[in-house]
Design an enzyme around this catalytic site. Structure first.
Site, PDB file in Angstrom:
ATOM      1  N   HIS A 112       6.985  -8.938  11.029  1.00 18.85           N
ATOM      2  CA  HIS A 112       7.375  -7.785  10.121  1.00 18.85           C
ATOM      3  C   HIS A 112       8.189  -8.197   8.961  1.00 18.85           C
ATOM      4  CE1 HIS A 112       8.286  -3.627   9.466  1.00 18.85           C
ATOM      5  NE2 HIS A 112       9.493  -3.642   9.640  1.00 18.85           N
ATOM      6  N   ASP A 124       5.623   4.045   6.831  1.00 16.39           N
ATOM      7  CA  ASP A 124       6.233   4.818   7.384  1.00 16.39           C
ATOM      8  C   ASP A 124       7.642   5.223   6.970  1.00 16.39           C
ATOM      9  OD1 ASP A 124       8.423   2.921   8.173  1.00 16.39           O
ATOM     10  OD2 ASP A 124       7.436   2.393   9.903  1.00 16.39           O
ATOM     11  N   TYR A 139       6.614   0.294  13.128  1.00 15.45           N
ATOM     12  CA  TYR A 139       5.610  -0.468  12.405  1.00 15.45           C
ATOM     13  C   TYR A 139       4.499   0.326  11.919  1.00 15.45           C
ATOM     14  CZ  TYR A 139       8.744  -3.713  14.953  1.00 15.45           C
ATOM     15  OH  TYR A 139       9.688  -4.282  15.368  1.00 15.45           O
ATOM     16  N   ALA A 140       4.447   1.409  11.489  1.00 17.99           N
ATOM     17  CA  ALA A 140       3.367   2.223  11.075  1.00 17.99           C
ATOM     18  C   ALA A 140       3.430   2.062   9.474  1.00 17.99           C
ATOM     19  CB  ALA A 140       3.380   3.615  11.418  1.00 17.99           C
ATOM     20  N   ASN A 141       2.691   0.885   9.208  1.00 17.77           N
ATOM     21  CA  ASN A 141       2.825   0.214   7.752  1.00 17.77           C
ATOM     22  C   ASN A 141       1.598  -0.438   7.625  1.00 17.77           C
ATOM     23  OD1 ASN A 141       5.571   1.151   7.101  1.00 17.77           O
ATOM     24  ND2 ASN A 141       6.242  -0.271   8.687  1.00 17.77           N
ATOM     25  N   HIS A 195      -9.470  -6.251  -8.284  1.00 16.41           N
ATOM     26  CA  HIS A 195      -9.735  -7.068  -6.927  1.00 16.41           C
ATOM     27  C   HIS A 195      -8.727  -7.869  -6.673  1.00 16.41           C
ATOM     28  CE1 HIS A 195     -12.212 -10.294  -4.935  1.00 16.41           C
ATOM     29  NE2 HIS A 195     -12.366  -9.169  -4.269  1.00 16.41           N
TER      30      HIS A 195
END
Length: 131
Positions: free
Chosen positions: A98, A28, A120-122, A20
């Site tokens: 970021h 990316d 920013y594909a994270n 948990h």
């Protein structure tokens, strides 16, 4: 041989070991990966596999209570952001700059690097519980 869910043995093992609030990152191809964090590199060529393809497989096999994304994705990559919102509508969202996002990746159990080549594909996925 496993028939369903995550077939990649490294990802399956990480998911099975999460407790948990533990975190994993789906990234990316440009996100810097700290040396201290396990790297699972799936990138085979630019764009493959995509961020969304990997995200979908992982979220089908993981209890997620919270996600963290960089604020910049909301304006600089609206298409991916809208898909994240749709696919993870049950999760709580945390937005950070970021640079702070990159700092938070240092605490992850693993970073899964995709071939995604959009800004920013994270995402940081925070494990929930199944009970």
């Amino acid at each position: 041989m496993k028939k369903h869910g995550v077939l990649n043995s490294e990802i399956a093992a990480i998911l099975a070991a999460l407790g948990h609030t533990d975190t994993i990152v789906i990234a990316d191809c440009g996100l810097p990966i700290p040396d201290s964090v396990k790297r699972i590199d799936l990138a085979v060529e630019l764009g493959k596999p995509s961020f969304l393809d990997v995200l979908q497989v992982v979220i089908e096999d993981m209890a997620i209570e919270k996600v963290t994304v960089a604020e910049e994705i909301t304006t600089n990559n609206r298409e991916i952001y809208k898909e994240i919102e749709t696919r993870l509508k049950e999760a709580n969202f945390e937005y950070v700059l970021h640079e702070e996002f990159k700092e938070k990746t240092k605490q992850a159990k693993a970073i899964i690097r995709t071939g995604e080549a959009t800004p920013y594909a994270n995402i940081i996925l925070h494990a929930g519980v199944i009970f």
